[in-house]
Structures are given as C-alpha cells and as structure tokens.
Design a protein around this motif. Structure first.
Motif, short mmCIF file in Angstrom:
data_model
loop_
_atom_site.label_atom_id
_atom_site.label_comp_id
_atom_site.label_asym_id
_atom_site.label_seq_id
_atom_site.Cartn_x
_atom_site.Cartn_y
_atom_site.Cartn_z
N TYR A 47 39.18 37.73 45.79
CA TYR A 47 39.48 36.93 44.60
C TYR A 47 39.36 35.45 44.91
O TYR A 47 39.82 34.98 45.96
CB TYR A 47 40.89 37.26 44.09
CG TYR A 47 41.05 38.73 43.79
CD1 TYR A 47 40.67 39.25 42.55
CD2 TYR A 47 41.55 39.60 44.75
CE1 TYR A 47 40.79 40.60 42.27
CE2 TYR A 47 41.67 40.96 44.48
CZ TYR A 47 41.29 41.46 43.25
OH TYR A 47 41.40 42.80 42.98
N ASP A 48 38.76 34.73 43.99
CA ASP A 48 38.53 33.30 44.14
C ASP A 48 39.75 32.54 43.65
O ASP A 48 40.03 32.50 42.45
CB ASP A 48 37.28 32.92 43.33
CG ASP A 48 36.91 31.46 43.48
OD1 ASP A 48 37.59 30.73 44.24
OD2 ASP A 48 35.94 31.03 42.83
N GLY A 51 38.87 30.00 41.19
CA GLY A 51 38.18 30.48 40.01
C GLY A 51 38.99 30.29 38.74
O GLY A 51 40.17 29.92 38.78
N GLU A 53 40.33 32.38 36.56
CA GLU A 53 41.52 33.21 36.35
C GLU A 53 42.70 32.73 37.19
O GLU A 53 43.80 32.48 36.69
CB GLU A 53 41.21 34.68 36.66
CG GLU A 53 40.19 35.31 35.74
CD GLU A 53 38.79 35.22 36.31
OE1 GLU A 53 38.59 34.43 37.27
OE2 GLU A 53 37.91 35.92 35.79
N SER A 55 43.07 29.89 38.71
CA SER A 55 43.41 28.50 38.38
C SER A 55 44.23 28.42 37.10
O SER A 55 45.08 27.54 36.94
CB SER A 55 42.14 27.66 38.22
OG SER A 55 41.44 27.58 39.45
N ARG A 103 39.55 31.97 49.14
CA ARG A 103 39.47 33.33 48.62
C ARG A 103 40.63 34.16 49.17
O ARG A 103 41.07 33.96 50.30
CB ARG A 103 38.13 33.98 48.98
CG ARG A 103 36.94 33.27 48.34
CD ARG A 103 35.64 33.98 48.64
NE ARG A 103 35.30 33.91 50.06
CZ ARG A 103 34.24 34.51 50.60
NH1 ARG A 103 33.43 35.22 49.83
NH2 ARG A 103 33.99 34.40 51.88
#
Length: 285
Positions: A47-48, A51, A53, A55, A103
């Motif tokens: 998961y980023d 990213g 979501e 953030s 990540r």
C-alpha cells in the motif's frame, strides 16, 4: 463496516496485527520442518502511504508513524518488534518521509519476507483489482501462490496443508452485516479439519455485544487454546478505535511476549481517554 484497506494501511490495528503475525512466524520458524501460511483475505499486498487513499485518512501517522518515530525504544520491545520492522523496511522502498517508508506491506508480504526457503504461502484474493496488485507485489517468489478464490472457500480447499504445520490468517473485510456469523461457522469448520493449526483472526470491535457473541461461539464449539487480544486507542474519534485478534493454538511463549508489548503500545498509540489493552484466554486446556 466497509474496510477497504488502502485507506487504513499502517494504522494502529495493522501495527498490532502485523507485529503479532511476525512473532507467530518467528515461533514457527524455530523448528526446521516447513510450514504453510494460508492468508484467506490477502488484499493488495502493498500500500502506498503517499497515495490518495492513505493520504485522505492519514491513519498511518497515528499507527506505524508513531512507532517509527520512537528514538529510544526499550531493548526488549525492539527485539520483539524487530521481525515486523525489518519486513516493513525491506518492503518499504521508494524513499521515505521523515523516516517512514513510502509503502506499507500487508500480511502476505510480511509473511513472505519472514518465511524460509522451505516454507510456503497461499494468498487468496478475489477482488480483481486487489488480486492483480497482489500478484505484482509477490512477483516471482516461487514460495508464494496467489489464488483468485473466495477466502471462505479457501478454508475448505486448502486445509489441512501437506506440511501439517502452519498458520491460517483470517482477516475479512467486514462489509456485510452477517460477517461475524459467517466467520464463526468458517473458523469452527476449519478447526475441525485441521485442529493442530495456528489460527489468527482479526476483527473490529465496533459492537461489544457482537464481538462477545463471536467469542462465545468459539467457546461453545469446544475449541481449546483460544486467546483474545484487544487494543483500544481511546478518544471519541469517528471510525475504528478498538481492534481485536483471536489466536487459536498460539505458540506457548507468545502470551508472555505480547504482555509487555501491549503495555508499551497502549500509551504510544493512545488518541485520548480510555486507551487500554486486553489479553486473556477464552479457552485454555
């Protein structure tokens, strides 16, 4: 409850779940014989944290962000968390923000990182987008198999494993109102098929009566060695504030390790009054 994990990666619930997962895997690795990990609801795998979501919620900042910000971690806690944090660092890649990897790995990548050459992982994910991301995250690791199958069916199809040792991780999304009933039935059936396996079950604690009813079904099924873990970050914030884990047949020293770890995590992750942890036995023979 809709628990699309990209929004919640690295939050307080992940910290507890993945720290415990890492400890269980380290205990399994103490014996030379191979073991199998079955991850029934594996998700996207990676998961980023920068990213859209993650953030949007920023939950990781009050979870893994707080853990990694600790400058002088007690040696005993550092030793307990080392497998988890080493796996996180290895999967983080892509730079960092104030020492936080960009990540965050989910349970299948943490498991793959901590397995030995002889161990195997079956990671189940049915949702096409997440399944594709999981395949990319696992890459060409010959020890890991990604299967597009409903996690509940996987409990029937892949137990018992040929290795006869291992861990079943059940981490459903809790998107349907009958998820606890389905979970109770699935766990009881899995334990009947493979009574010697280690089972680790994550669940949200949103409704205390519902959570207690789930635990009672395990007791009523006469499943021995059922340990409950909970951590609450307190406060009155919207969303999840209490996370639960149930372990069936946990490694015999695990409870002794987790007691000081929970004592350390509670004040670190607290968001307000009422922060607390719980470790007890629902059944113990």
């Amino acid at each position: 409850m809709n628990y699309r994990h990209a929004f919640h990666a690295g939050n307080f619930a992940d910290v507890l779940k993945h720290a415990v997962l890492a400890r269980v895997l380290m205990h399994l690795a103490e014996k030379p014989a191979a073991f199998r990990v079955l991850d029934t609801h594996a998700g996207a795998g990676l998961y980023d944290l920068a990213g859209p979501e993650a953030s949007r919620t920023g939950e990781w900042r009050d979870g893994i962000g707080r853990v990694l910000a600790v400058k002088d971690m007690p040696q005993t806690i550092a030793a307990l968390l080392a497998p988890y944090l080493d796996a996180l660092a290895a999967c983080g890649g892509g730079g960092s923000q104030n020492g936080i990897p960009s990540r965050y790995p989910g349970s299948p990548l943490i498991a793959a990182r901590l397995m030995r050459p002889q161990d195997r992982l079956v990671a189940c994910e049915l949702e096409p987008g997440a399944a594709g991301a999981l395949a990319r995250a696992l890459g060409r690791d010959a020890r890991a198999k990604r299967i597009a199958i409903d996690g509940w069916l996987a409990l029937k199809a892949y137990l018992p494993p040929k290795e006869r040792r291992g861990l079943v991780l059940i981490d459903p999304p809790f998107e349907k109102p009958d998820e606890f009933a389905r979970l109770s039935k699935a766990v009881a059936g899995a334990v009947r098929k493979w009574p010697s396996g280690v089972y680790m079950i994550w669940h949200p604690v949103k409704n205390r009566r519902e959570s207690e009813a789930f635990l009672q079904t395990l007791a009523d099924a006469c499943i021995p060695k059922v340990m409950r873990l909970e951590i609450s970050v307190g406060g009155e914030a919207d969303g999840l504030t209490t996370s639960g884990l149930v372990l069936i047949n946990p490694p015999w020293r695990l409870a002794d390790e987790l007691t000081p770890l929970l004592d350390w995590l509670v004040p670190l992750l607290a968001r307000g009054p009422g922060a607390a942890a719980r470790l007890d036995w629902i059944a113990k023979d």
